[in-house]
Each structure stands twice: as C-alpha cells, then as structure tokens.
Design a protein around this motif. Sequence first.
Motif, PDB file in Angstrom:
ATOM      1  N   GLU A  39       0.830  -1.217   0.000  1.00  0.00           N
ATOM      2  CA  GLU A  39       0.000   0.000   0.000  1.00  0.00           C
ATOM      3  C   GLU A  39       0.856   1.255   0.000  1.00  0.00           C
ATOM      4  OE1 GLU A  39      -2.159   2.418   3.339  1.00  0.00           O
ATOM      5  OE2 GLU A  39      -3.163   0.469   3.120  1.00  0.00           O
ATOM      6  N   VAL A  40       1.851   1.283   0.869  1.00  0.00           N
ATOM      7  CA  VAL A  40       2.678   2.484   0.978  1.00  0.00           C
ATOM      8  C   VAL A  40       3.616   2.628  -0.222  1.00  0.00           C
ATOM      9  CG1 VAL A  40       4.385   3.711   2.367  1.00  0.00           C
ATOM     10  CG2 VAL A  40       2.565   2.428   3.499  1.00  0.00           C
ATOM     11  N   LEU A  41       4.372   1.580  -0.543  1.00  0.00           N
ATOM     12  CA  LEU A  41       5.397   1.695  -1.580  1.00  0.00           C
ATOM     13  C   LEU A  41       4.822   1.831  -2.983  1.00  0.00           C
ATOM     14  CD1 LEU A  41       8.099  -0.844  -0.328  1.00  0.00           C
ATOM     15  CD2 LEU A  41       7.979   1.623   0.034  1.00  0.00           C
ATOM     16  N   GLU A  94      -3.329  -0.702  -9.839  1.00  0.00           N
ATOM     17  CA  GLU A  94      -4.482   0.055  -9.335  1.00  0.00           C
ATOM     18  C   GLU A  94      -4.068   1.476  -8.953  1.00  0.00           C
ATOM     19  OE1 GLU A  94      -6.270  -2.216  -6.204  1.00  0.00           O
ATOM     20  OE2 GLU A  94      -6.722  -3.897  -7.542  1.00  0.00           O
ATOM     21  N   CYS A  95      -2.894   1.615  -8.342  1.00  0.00           N
ATOM     22  CA  CYS A  95      -2.408   2.946  -7.963  1.00  0.00           C
ATOM     23  C   CYS A  95      -2.034   3.767  -9.185  1.00  0.00           C
ATOM     24  CB  CYS A  95      -1.203   2.819  -7.027  1.00  0.00           C
ATOM     25  SG  CYS A  95      -1.620   2.188  -5.389  1.00  0.00           S
ATOM     26  N   LEU A  96      -1.478   3.120 -10.194  1.00  0.00           N
ATOM     27  CA  LEU A  96      -1.107   3.816 -11.430  1.00  0.00           C
ATOM     28  C   LEU A  96      -2.342   4.267 -12.208  1.00  0.00           C
ATOM     29  CD1 LEU A  96       1.780   1.446 -12.571  1.00  0.00           C
ATOM     30  CD2 LEU A  96       2.058   3.813 -11.815  1.00  0.00           C
ATOM     31  N   GLU A  97      -3.371   3.445 -12.196  1.00  0.00           N
ATOM     32  CA  GLU A  97      -4.596   3.779 -12.932  1.00  0.00           C
ATOM     33  C   GLU A  97      -5.383   4.893 -12.249  1.00  0.00           C
ATOM     34  OE1 GLU A  97      -5.765  -0.310 -15.335  1.00  0.00           O
ATOM     35  OE2 GLU A  97      -6.528  -0.049 -13.311  1.00  0.00           O
ATOM     36  N   ASN A  98      -5.550   4.777 -10.928  1.00  0.00           N
ATOM     37  CA  ASN A  98      -6.309   5.786 -10.181  1.00  0.00           C
ATOM     38  C   ASN A  98      -5.999   5.603  -8.696  1.00  0.00           C
ATOM     39  OD1 ASN A  98      -8.180   7.405  -8.826  1.00  0.00           O
ATOM     40  ND2 ASN A  98      -9.774   7.066 -10.346  1.00  0.00           N
ATOM     41  N   GLU A 145       1.656 -11.431  -7.365  1.00  0.00           N
ATOM     42  CA  GLU A 145       0.395 -11.028  -8.005  1.00  0.00           C
ATOM     43  C   GLU A 145      -0.228  -9.851  -7.255  1.00  0.00           C
ATOM     44  OE1 GLU A 145      -4.186 -12.687  -8.611  1.00  0.00           O
ATOM     45  OE2 GLU A 145      -2.591 -14.081  -8.075  1.00  0.00           O
ATOM     46  N   LYS A 146      -0.267  -9.948  -5.926  1.00  0.00           N
ATOM     47  CA  LYS A 146      -0.862  -8.880  -5.113  1.00  0.00           C
ATOM     48  C   LYS A 146      -0.087  -7.570  -5.278  1.00  0.00           C
ATOM     49  CE  LYS A 146      -2.541 -12.145  -1.612  1.00  0.00           C
ATOM     50  NZ  LYS A 146      -2.300 -12.694  -0.254  1.00  0.00           N
ATOM     51  N   SER A 147       1.244  -7.687  -5.319  1.00  0.00           N
ATOM     52  CA  SER A 147       2.066  -6.480  -5.461  1.00  0.00           C
ATOM     53  C   SER A 147       1.847  -5.808  -6.810  1.00  0.00           C
ATOM     54  CB  SER A 147       3.552  -6.830  -5.289  1.00  0.00           C
ATOM     55  OG  SER A 147       3.819  -7.299  -3.987  1.00  0.00           O
ATOM     56  N   PHE A 148       1.855  -6.593  -7.883  1.00  0.00           N
ATOM     57  CA  PHE A 148       1.637  -6.036  -9.219  1.00  0.00           C
ATOM     58  C   PHE A 148       0.242  -5.419  -9.339  1.00  0.00           C
ATOM     59  CE2 PHE A 148       5.167  -8.568 -11.358  1.00  0.00           C
ATOM     60  CZ  PHE A 148       5.829  -7.448 -11.836  1.00  0.00           C
ATOM     61  N   LEU A 149      -0.770  -6.107  -8.809  1.00  0.00           N
ATOM     62  CA  LEU A 149      -2.147  -5.599  -8.901  1.00  0.00           C
ATOM     63  C   LEU A 149      -2.297  -4.291  -8.125  1.00  0.00           C
ATOM     64  CD1 LEU A 149      -4.264  -8.871  -8.600  1.00  0.00           C
ATOM     65  CD2 LEU A 149      -4.007  -7.433 -10.627  1.00  0.00           C
ATOM     66  N   THR A 150      -1.689  -4.230  -6.945  1.00  0.00           N
ATOM     67  CA  THR A 150      -1.736  -2.992  -6.156  1.00  0.00           C
ATOM     68  C   THR A 150      -1.082  -1.855  -6.917  1.00  0.00           C
ATOM     69  OG1 THR A 150      -1.666  -4.211  -4.061  1.00  0.00           O
ATOM     70  CG2 THR A 150      -1.014  -1.899  -3.990  1.00  0.00           C
ATOM     71  N   HIS A 173      -6.427   7.503  -6.110  1.00  0.00           N
ATOM     72  CA  HIS A 173      -7.451   7.918  -5.147  1.00  0.00           C
ATOM     73  C   HIS A 173      -8.577   6.893  -5.058  1.00  0.00           C
ATOM     74  CE1 HIS A 173      -5.448  11.674  -6.619  1.00  0.00           C
ATOM     75  NE2 HIS A 173      -5.158  11.667  -5.347  1.00  0.00           N
ATOM     76  N   LEU A 174      -8.899   6.268  -6.172  1.00  0.00           N
ATOM     77  CA  LEU A 174      -9.880   5.188  -6.154  1.00  0.00           C
ATOM     78  C   LEU A 174      -9.326   3.982  -5.396  1.00  0.00           C
ATOM     79  CD1 LEU A 174     -12.510   3.814  -6.948  1.00  0.00           C
ATOM     80  CD2 LEU A 174     -11.502   3.306  -9.193  1.00  0.00           C
ATOM     81  N   TYR A 175      -8.037   3.718  -5.552  1.00  0.00           N
ATOM     82  CA  TYR A 175      -7.400   2.613  -4.814  1.00  0.00           C
ATOM     83  C   TYR A 175      -7.580   2.820  -3.312  1.00  0.00           C
ATOM     84  CZ  TYR A 175      -3.714   0.144  -2.331  1.00  0.00           C
ATOM     85  OH  TYR A 175      -3.032  -0.626  -1.406  1.00  0.00           O
ATOM     86  N   PHE A 176      -7.272   4.024  -2.816  1.00  0.00           N
ATOM     87  CA  PHE A 176      -7.413   4.295  -1.388  1.00  0.00           C
ATOM     88  C   PHE A 176      -8.874   4.209  -0.951  1.00  0.00           C
ATOM     89  CE2 PHE A 176      -3.281   6.786  -1.684  1.00  0.00           C
ATOM     90  CZ  PHE A 176      -2.568   5.908  -0.890  1.00  0.00           C
ATOM     91  N   ALA A 177      -9.770   4.729  -1.775  1.00  0.00           N
ATOM     92  CA  ALA A 177     -11.204   4.672  -1.458  1.00  0.00           C
ATOM     93  C   ALA A 177     -11.662   3.222  -1.347  1.00  0.00           C
ATOM     94  CB  ALA A 177     -11.999   5.409  -2.537  1.00  0.00           C
TER      95      ALA A 177
END
Length: 372
Positions: free
Chosen positions: A163-165, A294-298, A286-291, A300-304
């Motif tokens: 989440e942070v990195l 999601e952060c690259l795409e949006n 898989e979890k790291s790449f997906l996170t 703020h939506l990821y955090f929401a």
Amino acid sequence: MVRSLWNVSWVCVRVRLNKVPANLLVSFTNHLMKMALVSEFLTKLTLSYGGEREPKCPTVVPAFDFNPEEDAAKIETAIKTKGVDEQTIIDILTKRCCSQRSEIVFEYEKRAKKDLVSALKGALSGSLEHLIVGLMKSTAQYDASEIKSSMKGLGTDEESLNEVLCSRNKEELMEIKKVYREMFKKELEKDISGDTSGDVAKLLLALVQAKREEPSSVVDYEKIDNDARALYDAGVKRKGTDVTTWITIFSERSVPHLQKVFERYKRYSPYDIKESIKKEVKGDLEKSFLTLVECLENKHLYFASRLNDSMKSKSVKEKVVTRIIVSRCEVDLMKIRSEFKRNFGKSLHQTISEHTKGDYQKALLNLCGGDD
C-alpha cells in the motif's frame, strides 16, 4: 521566439517598404509582436504541462488564529485531568496541520518539561492512541514508521508494505528513504531485502529506487506502443513470464505514460493488464503487481476501495483505516472522499459514522473534514 518572428516580419516588410503607409506599417508590426508574445507564453505553458507537482487536496489545513502556547496549555490540562479529557486532545490535534502540531510539541515541552508524545501514549490507548501519535509525525515519518512496522516480528505484512510503496510518488519515496535512515539508522533498501525475497523483493526495491520518469508534455506514441508490446511479449505471448521486463516498465515509466500503455496493451493481448497479471503470476507477487497497477490507474480510487473494504464487515480493520486517513489527510484525502462517494454510493464521513464509535470515530471524522 520573439526575436525570430521579429526578424521574419522585418524581412517581409522591407520587400515592399515604399508601398506601405507608415501607420499601417506600425500597426502591422505591433500586431506581429503581440502574436509572438502570445505564442511564446503558450509554448512555455505547454512545456510545463504534465511536469508539475500534483496539486494537494487536503482535508486538514492550517488553523486560523493559531496559538501554540494556548493549545499546549489546554493539552497539558486535558492529560492531567482525572480520566483524561480525550475530546480536547482530539479537537486540537486533529484540527492543526503538521507544522502547527510541531509548534504545540515545542510549547508543551517548554512548559511541562516532558515529551508530549510520551505523555499522549500514557494518557491514551488503543486505536485512538495509534491515530493521535501518528499525527505527531510528519507524513514521511509516519510512512516510514508504518513500513518499519510492516516488517517487524515474524512474517511481513505485505499488504501494508504494498500500500505504501506502490502508492507514493517519486518525491514522496525519496523523502521516506531519507527519513527512514534518520529514524532507524538503517537503509530502507537493506531492510526490504532482508524481509522480502524473490521477485517481490525485486519489484519493491525497484520502486524504492525512485527511478520513475517525470511526466512529459510530449506524448511518445512509439514508446507507448513499444512498452505495450513488450509487456505482452514478456507475459501472455510466451511460456513463462519475463518478470524483469514487467518490473522495469512498471517502476520506471511515468504515470500518464503507463496509463496510455495499459490502454494500448489491449490491442495486443486478449486480456487487460490486470487479467494478464492474474494469469501470469501468483501469490504475493500477483498482489504487489495488482496494487501497483491500481495505484497507477487511479490512486485515489485505490485508497477509497481500501477504506471501503476495511469497513465492510462488523470487524473494522482499524489499522488500515487509520493509516490511510492519517497519511493522506494533508495530501489528497479530499480526492479520496470524492472517489469514495462516486463509487460506493455513500460518503466516507457517513461510512465512518456507521462503522466506528467513540473517541476514535470523533478523531476520524475530524480528519475526514466533513460530509459529501
């Protein structure tokens, strides 16, 4: 640019100088000069577009008529009060910005002759303590502490580490590394290497190196196409996955560029980038790449989404909620609030009210900054 246009205009005028009335000549020249200035201004505007810092949208802003001596006195009284006056502590510390809280710390320690953070730890407990103590750090210090905490003890909290990195930009990551070194007398890269392994470690270390390119005003369609094809060739197209290529592209290209790459990727692959990740890699990678995607795409939506998932059931994931609210309240929590309301039908304020309680709820709502 002004000079070059002036030279061109002067050559043109000289060709038929004797046949043009003086007043028209002056008017024409002035017009050319204005056009040149406008053109130069627009050129500068275009060149700066996309390369500037993302504007902040905080929910916690500097308090008006701030008086650190008065705040420190009230907090000292609140801590000394029998049973502790949590409401006063919450009302002051959640409604002051980081630099103002630092001033309160200084004034408190001057008058009480003791450390404010230690006093708060002794006076508060549970989730409220974690939230208030977190607020006493700068955003980078808080991020560094959360990273350290995710790697403490047996096993690694990959979800928190991701989440942070994965969500911090280049500037934020560089500051986190600096602060991490100051706080823990260790290099962040060394701790990540010692606590993670394999391709997950390679991906996280690539992010921490902060090599991501700055956004450009020039859209390089050839590079977008090459990167999209390279991602496809390194994954879905072949047997086995060339993870190194994925890591390089995901960690080094600018965010706007990658957003276009993900769109272009659909031209080559029968699956979108997230589906491809799920098919190509498993487990923590898989979890790291997906996170990261999601952060690259949006972001703020990821955090929401993280906040929504953390407050779905009766057992609220208070650690996640606290980390996101505290770390983003002076950065972009207003944008996260907007994405929350747009995607989940309720405001973040309402959701916090329904799923938390007591003093912890009061503190979260203050940091949330209002209803939508």
